[in-house]
Design an enzyme around this catalytic site. Structure first.
Site, PDB file in Angstrom:
ATOM      1  N   ARG A 121     -71.483  -8.579  -0.129  1.00  0.00           N
ATOM      2  CA  ARG A 121     -70.624  -9.317  -1.070  1.00  0.00           C
ATOM      3  C   ARG A 121     -70.581  -8.714  -2.469  1.00  0.00           C
ATOM      4  NH1 ARG A 121     -72.955 -13.604   1.815  1.00  0.00           N
ATOM      5  NH2 ARG A 121     -71.467 -14.330   3.369  1.00  0.00           N
ATOM      6  N   LYS A 143     -59.129  -1.652  -9.659  1.00  0.00           N
ATOM      7  CA  LYS A 143     -58.385  -1.792  -8.397  1.00  0.00           C
ATOM      8  C   LYS A 143     -59.052  -0.879  -7.383  1.00  0.00           C
ATOM      9  CE  LYS A 143     -53.668  -2.957  -9.780  1.00  0.00           C
ATOM     10  NZ  LYS A 143     -52.257  -2.536  -9.748  1.00  0.00           N
ATOM     11  N   GLU A 185     -49.280  10.555 -15.487  1.00  0.00           N
ATOM     12  CA  GLU A 185     -49.784   9.223 -15.863  1.00  0.00           C
ATOM     13  C   GLU A 185     -50.042   9.139 -17.371  1.00  0.00           C
ATOM     14  OE1 GLU A 185     -49.782   6.755 -13.750  1.00  0.00           O
ATOM     15  OE2 GLU A 185     -49.855   7.705 -11.772  1.00  0.00           O
ATOM     16  N   LYS A 227     -55.286   1.809 -21.101  1.00  0.00           N
ATOM     17  CA  LYS A 227     -55.501   1.101 -19.834  1.00  0.00           C
ATOM     18  C   LYS A 227     -56.521  -0.021 -20.029  1.00  0.00           C
ATOM     19  CE  LYS A 227     -55.691   1.178 -14.949  1.00  0.00           C
ATOM     20  NZ  LYS A 227     -55.646   1.907 -13.704  1.00  0.00           N
ATOM     21  N   GLU A 237     -53.327  -8.508 -12.822  1.00  0.00           N
ATOM     22  CA  GLU A 237     -51.887  -8.205 -12.807  1.00  0.00           C
ATOM     23  C   GLU A 237     -51.034  -9.447 -12.598  1.00  0.00           C
ATOM     24  OE1 GLU A 237     -50.952  -4.287 -11.188  1.00  0.00           O
ATOM     25  OE2 GLU A 237     -49.094  -5.104 -10.403  1.00  0.00           O
ATOM     26  N   ARG A 241     -50.205  -6.385 -16.971  1.00  0.00           N
ATOM     27  CA  ARG A 241     -50.679  -5.179 -16.288  1.00  0.00           C
ATOM     28  C   ARG A 241     -49.564  -4.498 -15.502  1.00  0.00           C
ATOM     29  NH1 ARG A 241     -56.529  -4.192 -13.225  1.00  0.00           N
ATOM     30  NH2 ARG A 241     -56.068  -2.072 -12.562  1.00  0.00           N
ATOM     31  N   ASN A 245     -46.972  -0.110 -13.932  1.00  0.00           N
ATOM     32  CA  ASN A 245     -46.217   0.316 -12.747  1.00  0.00           C
ATOM     33  C   ASN A 245     -44.972   1.119 -13.096  1.00  0.00           C
ATOM     34  OD1 ASN A 245     -47.809  -0.806 -10.644  1.00  0.00           O
ATOM     35  ND2 ASN A 245     -47.111  -2.832 -11.280  1.00  0.00           N
ATOM     36  N   HIS A 248     -43.491   3.802 -10.872  1.00  0.00           N
ATOM     37  CA  HIS A 248     -44.130   3.687  -9.560  1.00  0.00           C
ATOM     38  C   HIS A 248     -43.258   3.000  -8.517  1.00  0.00           C
ATOM     39  CE1 HIS A 248     -47.530   4.979 -11.937  1.00  0.00           C
ATOM     40  NE2 HIS A 248     -48.296   5.057 -10.855  1.00  0.00           N
ATOM     41  N   HIS A 252     -43.109   5.323  -5.527  1.00  0.00           N
ATOM     42  CA  HIS A 252     -43.680   4.996  -4.210  1.00  0.00           C
ATOM     43  C   HIS A 252     -42.639   5.136  -3.116  1.00  0.00           C
ATOM     44  CE1 HIS A 252     -47.329   2.499  -5.761  1.00  0.00           C
ATOM     45  NE2 HIS A 252     -47.638   3.761  -5.539  1.00  0.00           N
ATOM     46  N   HIS A 265     -48.663  12.419  -5.687  1.00  0.00           N
ATOM     47  CA  HIS A 265     -48.408  11.113  -6.308  1.00  0.00           C
ATOM     48  C   HIS A 265     -47.834  11.243  -7.732  1.00  0.00           C
ATOM     49  CE1 HIS A 265     -48.884   6.914  -7.313  1.00  0.00           C
ATOM     50  NE2 HIS A 265     -49.657   7.234  -8.341  1.00  0.00           N
TER      51      HIS A 265
HETATM   52  N1  LIG Z   1     -57.263   2.292  -8.330  1.00  0.00           N
HETATM   53  C1  LIG Z   1     -56.244   2.595  -9.114  1.00  0.00           C
HETATM   54  O1  LIG Z   1     -55.984   1.930 -10.131  1.00  0.00           O
HETATM   55  C2  LIG Z   1     -55.422   3.797  -8.791  1.00  0.00           C
HETATM   56  C3  LIG Z   1     -54.477   4.270  -9.721  1.00  0.00           C
HETATM   57  C4  LIG Z   1     -53.770   5.440  -9.420  1.00  0.00           C
HETATM   58  C5  LIG Z   1     -54.017   6.095  -8.219  1.00  0.00           C
HETATM   59  N2  LIG Z   1     -54.934   5.606  -7.338  1.00  0.00           N
HETATM   60  C6  LIG Z   1     -55.227   6.285  -6.079  1.00  0.00           C
HETATM   61  O2  LIG Z   1     -55.775   7.560  -6.398  1.00  0.00           O
HETATM   62  C7  LIG Z   1     -55.542   8.447  -5.312  1.00  0.00           C
HETATM   63  C8  LIG Z   1     -55.083   9.776  -5.861  1.00  0.00           C
HETATM   64  O3  LIG Z   1     -56.114  10.291  -6.643  1.00  0.00           O
HETATM   65  P1  LIG Z   1     -56.144  11.826  -7.052  1.00  0.00           P
HETATM   66  O4  LIG Z   1     -54.831  12.237  -7.544  1.00  0.00           O
HETATM   67  O5  LIG Z   1     -57.338  11.988  -7.896  1.00  0.00           O
HETATM   68  O6  LIG Z   1     -56.299  12.569  -5.647  1.00  0.00           O
HETATM   69  P2  LIG Z   1     -57.559  13.018  -4.774  1.00  0.00           P
HETATM   70  O7  LIG Z   1     -58.692  12.121  -4.934  1.00  0.00           O
HETATM   71  O8  LIG Z   1     -57.031  13.238  -3.390  1.00  0.00           O
HETATM   72  O9  LIG Z   1     -57.927  14.432  -5.409  1.00  0.00           O
HETATM   73  C9  LIG Z   1     -56.977  15.479  -5.346  1.00  0.00           C
HETATM   74  C10 LIG Z   1     -57.597  16.770  -4.799  1.00  0.00           C
HETATM   75  O10 LIG Z   1     -58.390  17.363  -5.798  1.00  0.00           O
HETATM   76  C11 LIG Z   1     -59.676  17.670  -5.275  1.00  0.00           C
HETATM   77  N3  LIG Z   1     -60.584  17.604  -6.422  1.00  0.00           N
HETATM   78  C12 LIG Z   1     -61.033  16.502  -7.060  1.00  0.00           C
HETATM   79  N4  LIG Z   1     -61.707  16.854  -8.152  1.00  0.00           N
HETATM   80  C13 LIG Z   1     -61.722  18.192  -8.197  1.00  0.00           C
HETATM   81  C14 LIG Z   1     -62.253  19.131  -9.101  1.00  0.00           C
HETATM   82  N5  LIG Z   1     -62.852  18.759 -10.229  1.00  0.00           N
HETATM   83  N6  LIG Z   1     -62.098  20.451  -8.823  1.00  0.00           N
HETATM   84  C15 LIG Z   1     -61.419  20.843  -7.716  1.00  0.00           C
HETATM   85  N7  LIG Z   1     -60.862  19.996  -6.846  1.00  0.00           N
HETATM   86  C16 LIG Z   1     -61.014  18.687  -7.087  1.00  0.00           C
HETATM   87  C17 LIG Z   1     -59.906  16.653  -4.223  1.00  0.00           C
HETATM   88  O11 LIG Z   1     -60.879  17.072  -3.290  1.00  0.00           O
HETATM   89  C18 LIG Z   1     -58.492  16.567  -3.602  1.00  0.00           C
HETATM   90  O12 LIG Z   1     -58.289  17.624  -2.694  1.00  0.00           O
HETATM   91  C19 LIG Z   1     -54.517   7.764  -4.420  1.00  0.00           C
HETATM   92  O13 LIG Z   1     -55.176   7.296  -3.278  1.00  0.00           O
HETATM   93  C20 LIG Z   1     -54.006   6.606  -5.249  1.00  0.00           C
HETATM   94  O14 LIG Z   1     -53.616   5.505  -4.469  1.00  0.00           O
HETATM   95  C21 LIG Z   1     -55.633   4.476  -7.609  1.00  0.00           C
END
Ligand SMILES: NC(=O)c1ccc[n+]([C@@H]2O[C@H](COP(=O)([O-])OP(=O)(O)OC[C@H]3O[C@@H](n4cnc5c(N)ncnc54)[C@H](O)[C@@H]3O)[C@@H](O)[C@H]2O)c1
Length: 359
Positions: A121, A143, A185, A227, A237, A241, A245, A248, A252, A265
């Site tokens: 939990r 999130k 972003e 943020k 949200e 918040r 978006n 997005h 999306h 993304h």
């Molecule tokens: N929780 C939230 O508020 C929120 C907001 C925006 C996005 N997201 C989520 O985030 C995800 C996307 O995150 P992302 O863009 O970081 O992608 P990711 O986590 O897939 O990382 C992108 C790539 O970079 C590599 N990588 C990471 N750090 C590295 C480094 N320092 N050096 C070399 N390679 C590295 C990873 O292994 C991967 O191949 C999605 O799943 C999205 O839904 C969540």
């Protein structure tokens, strides 16, 4: 070291930012009084680069430490892999005062947070984001979640980390295309919240893409401040918040239409921000000069701004109708009314959306 606080009463936490702070993580964790065994959740790509430093630091601070690796890729951010993490935590005997550390990009951060929120939990978790997108966005705000085959991020929780520990030095190994996703972003924050910050992004492109330490630390800090302010006012949200978006809703839909294979993304968000700004102009919220400035900045960074000819507007609209943000059949848009301010709109006429997507 720079500090930003996410102000959520008893659940408040610090975001600490500093080049080269990675080896200091263990000492920082010690101050929280977590149970003696800590799990580090990562993927093989990131772990090969930074795993040893992080393990050494945590062990050096007197913790016992183990690692759970999940394969690299968005397709592994699912229920099955979160279950795998939970099983490993159970096997290692983590208790309710234990902490797990997310070392990686947004994928690792989201799935680790989700596992932390459901294990017994809820146990403690710490974000150590290593992509720019994770440093300026996903690691902050609580999130968490995993994808379902019927939709991205459909399963999840709101669950805040205890600490966000950001070492911008990790960006030096990040592929340039991934860096740009984070920049999309950052530009978003300028458009919806802070015109001066937008101006900084326009002026400092060379320093930013060249990872000049001061410029990078500044954009991370300012993004986290914005943020944090938004999340502190509307954690779940229910209103404000939703401005985050911006870009997005269409972004999306573009990702879904292209099955997550053609655009990363942040690229889809860049395109979404251009098209949603156009929508804002159609609705007479934004003037032509500001629309041009937005499109120019997004394009200058090499992010896409025009809808490719082969993407069908009708298909995009039908994806938007299935978005998580749809309530009672009405789509939600966060739209800039000027550079530095945005409003939330529901119930926009379909014809206006079609005009924004027209080629
Ligand atoms: N929780 C939230 O508020 C929120 C907001 C925006 C996005 N997201 C989520 O985030 C995800 C996307 O995150 P992302 O863009 O970081 O992608 P990711 O986590 O897939 O990382 C992108 C790539 O970079 C590599 N990588 C990471 N750090 C590295 C480094 N320092 N050096 C070399 N390679 C590295 C990873 O292994 C991967 O191949 C999605 O799943 C999205 O839904 C969540």
């Amino acid at each position: 070291m720079e500090k930003v606080t996410v102000d959520l009463g008893r659940r408040s936490y610090e975001i600490l930012i500093g080049k080269g702070i990675l080896p200091g993580l263990g000492e920082k964790l010690k101050a929280f009084g977590f149970s003696p065994i800590v799990g580090v959740i990562s993927n093989p790509t990131v772990f090969a680069l930074y795993g040893d430093q992080v393990l050494q630091s945590i062990r050096g601070a007197g913790f016992d430490c183990f690692t759970v690796l999940i394969p690299d890729g968005e397709e592994y951010k699912d229920y099955a892999w979160s279950h795998y993490i939970l099983t490993e935590l159970l096997k290692r005997g983590l208790d309710r005062n234990s902490c797990i550390v997310a070392l990686g990009g947004g994928v690792i951060g989201d799935i680790t947070g989700f596992a932390a929120s459901t294990y017994m939990r809820g146990i403690h978790f710490v974000q150590v984001p290593t992509t720019l997108l994770a440093q300026v966005d996903s690691s902050v705000g609580g999130k968490t979640g995993v994808n379902h085959y019927m939709g991205k991020n459909m399963i999840g929780t709101f669950y805040q980390p205890r600490l966000v520990w950001i070492d911008p030095g990790t960006l030096e190994t990040l592929p340039p295309r991934e860096l740009l996703c984070g920049i999309a972003e950052v530009i978003k924050y300028g458009i919806i919240w802070d015109e001066e910050f937008f101006g900084f992004m326009s002026k400092m492109k060379v320093d930013i893409v060249g990872l000049e330490p001061e410029a990078i630390s500044f954009i991370i800090k300012r993004s986290c401040e914005i943020k944090a302010e938004v999340v502190s006012n509307d954690e779940r949200e229910s209103g404000l918040r939703a401005v985050l978006n911006f870009g997005h809703t269409i972004g999306h839909a573009v990702e879904t239409e292209t099955r997550y294979t053609r655009f990363l993304h942040g690229e889809a968000v860049g395109l979404g921000m251009c098209l949603e700004s156009r929508l804002s102009k159609i609705l007479r919220l934004l003037d032509a000069e500001q629309l041009e400035r937005i499109k120019t900045l997004i394009s200058v960074y090499g992010l896409p701004c025009d809808l490719p000819d082969d993407l069908d507007a009708g298909n995009l609209i039908s994806h938007m109708k299935h978005d998580k943000k749809v309530v009672a059949g009405e789509m939600l848009f966060a739209l800039p009314e000027r550079i530095g301010g945005a409003v939330i709109r529901r119930g926009i006429a379909l014809t206006d959306i079609e005009r924004a997507l027209a080629k």
